[in-house]
Design an enzyme around this catalytic site. Structure first.
Site, PDB file in Angstrom:
ATOM      1  N   SER A 194      58.622  50.799  77.292  1.00 37.28           N
ATOM      2  CA  SER A 194      59.086  49.416  77.074  1.00 37.28           C
ATOM      3  C   SER A 194      58.260  48.417  77.876  1.00 37.28           C
ATOM      4  CB  SER A 194      60.576  49.276  77.409  1.00 37.28           C
ATOM      5  OG  SER A 194      60.865  49.788  78.689  1.00 37.28           O
TER       6      SER A 194
ATOM      7  N   HIS B 195      62.872  57.705  75.354  1.00 38.04           N
ATOM      8  CA  HIS B 195      62.899  56.616  76.342  1.00 38.04           C
ATOM      9  C   HIS B 195      64.347  56.145  76.475  1.00 38.04           C
ATOM     10  CE1 HIS B 195      61.458  53.527  78.896  1.00 38.04           C
ATOM     11  NE2 HIS B 195      61.108  52.624  78.007  1.00 38.04           N
TER      12      HIS B 195
ATOM     13  N   HIS C 254      61.058  63.923  83.848  1.00 34.98           N
ATOM     14  CA  HIS C 254      60.467  62.585  83.908  1.00 34.98           C
ATOM     15  C   HIS C 254      58.950  62.689  83.857  1.00 34.98           C
ATOM     16  CE1 HIS C 254      59.742  58.426  85.121  1.00 34.98           C
ATOM     17  NE2 HIS C 254      60.958  58.224  84.651  1.00 34.98           N
TER      18      HIS C 254
ATOM     19  N   ARG D  76      67.815  56.118  90.913  1.00 30.17           N
ATOM     20  CA  ARG D  76      68.711  55.331  90.057  1.00 30.17           C
ATOM     21  C   ARG D  76      69.899  56.199  89.618  1.00 30.17           C
ATOM     22  NH1 ARG D  76      64.507  53.559  85.579  1.00 30.17           N
ATOM     23  NH2 ARG D  76      64.175  55.817  85.737  1.00 30.17           N
TER      24      ARG D  76
ATOM     25  N   ASP E 220      69.142  58.370  83.102  1.00 30.73           N
ATOM     26  CA  ASP E 220      70.046  58.458  81.954  1.00 30.73           C
ATOM     27  C   ASP E 220      71.093  59.544  82.096  1.00 30.73           C
ATOM     28  OD1 ASP E 220      68.753  56.401  80.558  1.00 30.73           O
ATOM     29  OD2 ASP E 220      67.164  57.783  79.997  1.00 30.73           O
TER      30      ASP E 220
HETATM   31  N1  HAX Z   1      64.638  69.637  78.501  1.00 35.60           N
HETATM   32  C1  HAX Z   1      63.852  70.539  77.888  1.00 35.60           C
HETATM   33  N2  HAX Z   1      62.525  70.545  77.953  1.00 35.60           N
HETATM   34  C2  HAX Z   1      61.952  69.599  78.721  1.00 35.60           C
HETATM   35  C3  HAX Z   1      62.703  68.650  79.435  1.00 35.60           C
HETATM   36  C4  HAX Z   1      64.097  68.668  79.295  1.00 35.60           C
HETATM   37  N3  HAX Z   1      64.894  67.779  79.860  1.00 35.60           N
HETATM   38  N4  HAX Z   1      61.853  67.849  80.106  1.00 35.60           N
HETATM   39  C5  HAX Z   1      60.606  68.290  79.829  1.00 35.60           C
HETATM   40  N5  HAX Z   1      60.672  69.344  78.981  1.00 35.60           N
HETATM   41  C6  HAX Z   1      59.573  70.049  78.362  1.00 35.60           C
HETATM   42  C7  HAX Z   1      58.784  69.071  77.501  1.00 35.60           C
HETATM   43  O1  HAX Z   1      59.413  68.914  76.218  1.00 35.60           O
HETATM   44  C8  HAX Z   1      57.455  69.735  77.410  1.00 35.60           C
HETATM   45  O2  HAX Z   1      57.541  70.774  76.457  1.00 35.60           O
HETATM   46  P1  HAX Z   1      56.284  71.142  75.497  1.00 35.60           P
HETATM   47  O3  HAX Z   1      55.218  71.584  76.449  1.00 35.60           O
HETATM   48  O4  HAX Z   1      56.839  72.203  74.626  1.00 35.60           O
HETATM   49  O5  HAX Z   1      55.945  69.874  74.772  1.00 35.60           O
HETATM   50  C9  HAX Z   1      57.308  70.351  78.802  1.00 35.60           C
HETATM   51  O6  HAX Z   1      58.645  70.461  79.317  1.00 35.60           O
HETATM   52  C10 HAX Z   1      56.462  69.533  79.762  1.00 35.60           C
HETATM   53  O7  HAX Z   1      56.988  68.226  79.791  1.00 35.60           O
HETATM   54  P2  HAX Z   1      56.797  67.306  81.107  1.00 35.60           P
HETATM   55  O8  HAX Z   1      55.323  67.118  81.325  1.00 35.60           O
HETATM   56  O9  HAX Z   1      57.608  67.822  82.219  1.00 35.60           O
HETATM   57  O10 HAX Z   1      57.482  65.978  80.638  1.00 35.60           O
HETATM   58  P3  HAX Z   1      56.847  64.794  79.794  1.00 35.60           P
HETATM   59  O11 HAX Z   1      56.166  63.877  80.735  1.00 35.60           O
HETATM   60  O12 HAX Z   1      56.076  65.296  78.626  1.00 35.60           O
HETATM   61  O13 HAX Z   1      58.146  64.099  79.205  1.00 35.60           O
HETATM   62  C11 HAX Z   1      60.371  63.304  79.274  1.00 35.60           C
HETATM   63  C12 HAX Z   1      59.047  63.402  80.036  1.00 35.60           C
HETATM   64  C13 HAX Z   1      61.323  62.391  80.032  1.00 35.60           C
HETATM   65  C14 HAX Z   1      60.129  62.689  77.892  1.00 35.60           C
HETATM   66  C15 HAX Z   1      60.976  64.729  79.148  1.00 35.60           C
HETATM   67  O14 HAX Z   1      61.268  65.231  80.422  1.00 35.60           O
HETATM   68  C16 HAX Z   1      62.213  64.770  78.273  1.00 35.60           C
HETATM   69  O15 HAX Z   1      62.100  64.894  77.040  1.00 35.60           O
HETATM   70  N6  HAX Z   1      63.441  64.670  78.896  1.00 35.60           N
HETATM   71  C17 HAX Z   1      64.646  64.618  78.144  1.00 35.60           C
HETATM   72  C18 HAX Z   1      64.831  63.246  77.516  1.00 35.60           C
HETATM   73  C19 HAX Z   1      65.093  62.197  78.589  1.00 35.60           C
HETATM   74  O16 HAX Z   1      65.882  62.391  79.496  1.00 35.60           O
HETATM   75  N7  HAX Z   1      64.437  61.026  78.478  1.00 35.60           N
HETATM   76  C20 HAX Z   1      64.660  59.891  79.372  1.00 35.60           C
HETATM   77  C21 HAX Z   1      63.583  59.737  80.408  1.00 35.60           C
HETATM   78  C22 HAX Z   1      63.827  58.544  81.309  1.00 35.60           C
HETATM   79  C23 HAX Z   1      63.531  57.299  80.581  1.00 35.60           C
HETATM   80  O17 HAX Z   1      62.413  56.948  80.243  1.00 35.60           O
HETATM   81  N8  HAX Z   1      64.521  56.555  80.261  1.00 35.60           N
HETATM   82  O18 HAX Z   1      64.347  55.452  79.530  1.00 35.60           O
END
Ligand code: HAX
Length: 438
Positions: free
Chosen positions: A241, A271, A317, A326, A372
């Site tokens: 964002s 996000h 994250h 937070r 979140d």
């Molecule tokens: N559950 C399961 N798998 C997860 C995970 C979770 N909570 N967090 C990371 N992973 C997985 C990723 O999907 C990724 O898998 P692949 O290699 O198969 O693609 C792997 O672990 C490596 O990911 P990472 O490098 O640790 O994390 P990223 O930087 O790629 O992504 C995310 C960060 C926040 C998007 C990710 O941790 C996620 O999808 N979390 C769950 C959704 C979430 O909580 N989002 C909110 C984040 C905060 C925010 O921005 N709020 O607005």
């Protein structure tokens, strides 16, 4: 106006510092970029400039150098409230100094003057199909306000670059004043009696929001709203964002165009939408086990989620490598006020179990909770239970940080953003070249 005066006073020095970096030190190397970063979503490439906030992977967010506990302790509070004025946080983000109570109130007074939303915006929202997602309505309403942009008007009248920030600040104040009203209108339209909320100049931002939403515990929810908007305001510049706002603003699109773009990014499930997904996950657990499950049952449920190919929302994250402060601030809020609430107890158990499960799976770089993981639980407690609305709440808060950045980007004459792309073949060639003996 207080923010205008303060920025004016600071500008010469900031401009000098940035000019010196750009002109005299432009060739100093900050970092190198790897193939992994190019393929992997530009992760961690140090290429954005902001002084509003900074996320340390091992510590979490600092707003203008201050941690969340420091911010909550230092900012002035409305009489009888436990949480600070949102106007004080906006002052801190824009000016970089902790405001006095009068200064925080001066920002709140600016908002009170600017909170009226033109009727056509409400009419447009009323004309939309009732099942439209609240984030779609929110983004549309922001865009509908664009014809009131001072920046747009002044730009087309022939404004000089060194005063871009002045109408940018005007637009930012007008926009941030109207967002709680728009959010409350969307809430009432979709889930309540459809009444049009009115801003009460005697109340601060948080208390106004509680009143416009019509929650039962006004005092408690006003504090939650203050905390929520403060915590969600900024998370440096690279998140979707904030970056969307910055990118679109760099084309000199005004604050309305830019913030609407930011909200379209916030609406994504990885996000801002994660907050609604997270509460949904907690409620699924609660439903399946008829209450707070045993540790073993939760452990199995978490594994079932992962084995089903899904992520556990609220955990992980892109930058952070520790529990998000937070998250901690919101959990403290809940534990001080309603520790026996089922969902709070469940969220606490999840904090105990899910990091272990994610570590065992071995994929997520950060197995800890993010903002979140708990935010929906608090809203739910106060009766705001329509969780597809939660990202709108996030958006109201996020506006504070991204508009602070937007004003400074225009004040410091930041240029249009234009990173360079490569082809897959170019990356493969670079890899082959790196493999050759020197
Ligand atoms: N559950 C399961 N798998 C997860 C995970 C979770 N909570 N967090 C990371 N992973 C997985 C990723 O999907 C990724 O898998 P692949 O290699 O198969 O693609 C792997 O672990 C490596 O990911 P990472 O490098 O640790 O994390 P990223 O930087 O790629 O992504 C995310 C960060 C926040 C998007 C990710 O941790 C996620 O999808 N979390 C769950 C959704 C979430 O909580 N989002 C909110 C984040 C905060 C925010 O921005 N709020 O607005």
């Amino acid at each position: 106006m207080i923010l205008h005066e303060k920025i004016s006073a600071q500008l010469p020095e900031w401009r000098e510092r940035v000019k010196s970096l750009a002109k005299e030190h432009a060739d100093v190397v900050i970092d190198e970029v790897t193939v992994g970063q190019v393929v992997g979503g530009m992760r961690d490439i140090k290429s954005l400039l902001t002084d509003v906030s900074f996320v340390d992977p091992a510590e979490g967010i600092r707003f203008r150098g201050m941690s969340i506990p420091e911010v909550l302790a230092a900012l002035p509070k409305p009489d009888g409230a436990d949480m600070p004025y949102v106007g004080g946080l906006y002052y801190l983000l824009i000016i970089g100094e902790v405001p006095s109570k009068e200064q925080a109130q001066a920002v709140e007074a600016e908002w009170a003057k600017r909170a009226e939303v033109p009727a056509y915006v409400f009419e447009m929202l009323q004309a939309m199909p009732r099942e439209t997602h609240p984030m779609t309505l929110f983004s549309q309403a922001i865009l509908a306000l664009q014809n009131g942009s001072e920046f747009f008007k002044k730009y087309h009248e022939g404004m000089k670059k060194d005063v871009y920030w002045e109408p940018a600040l005007e637009d930012s104040l007008n926009l941030t004043a109207k967002l709680p009203v728009i959010a409350a209108f969307i809430y009432n339209l979709k889930y309540r009696d459809g009444k049009t909320p009115k801003w009460d100049a005697k109340l601060d931002y948080g208390a106004n929001f509680a009143a416009m939403l019509g929650v039962a515990d006004q005092k408690g929810y006003a504090d939650l709203a203050r905390l929520y908007f403060i915590l969600h305001s900024d998370h440096e510049s690279g998140n979707v964002s904030a970056h969307a706002m910055h990118l679109v603003g760099s084309a000199l699109s005004d604050a309305y165009y830019s913030f609407s773009a930011a909200m379209n990014g916030l609406a994504g499930p990885l996000h801002g939408l994660a907050n609604q997904e997270c509460l949904g996950w907690l409620l699924d657990v609660h439903k399946q086990f008829g209450g707070v499950p045993s540790r073993d049952d939760l452990y199995k449920f978490a594994w079932d989620t992962l084995n089903g190919g899904k992520v556990i929302p609220g955990y992980g994250h892109a930058v952070l490598r520790v529990p998000d402060p937070r998250y901690t601030a919101q959990m403290n809020f809940a534990k001080q006020r309603f520790p026996q609430d089922d969902l709070v107890r469940l969220a606490d158990l999840v904090f105990d179990v899910v990091p272990q499960v994610l570590k065992e799976q071995g994929k997520a770089k950060n197995p800890a909770p993010n903002v979140d993981a708990i935010s929906g639980t608090l809203q739910y407690y106060y009766g705001v239970r329509e969780f597809d609305f939660y990202t709108v709440l996030f958006g109201v808060g996020r506006a504070l940080g991204v508009t602070a950045n937007y004003v400074w980007a225009r004040a410091l004459g930041q240029p249009i953003e234009r990173p360079k792309s490569l082809t897959t073949k170019m990356l493969e060639d670079a890899v082959a070249k790196a493999a050759q003996p020197a």
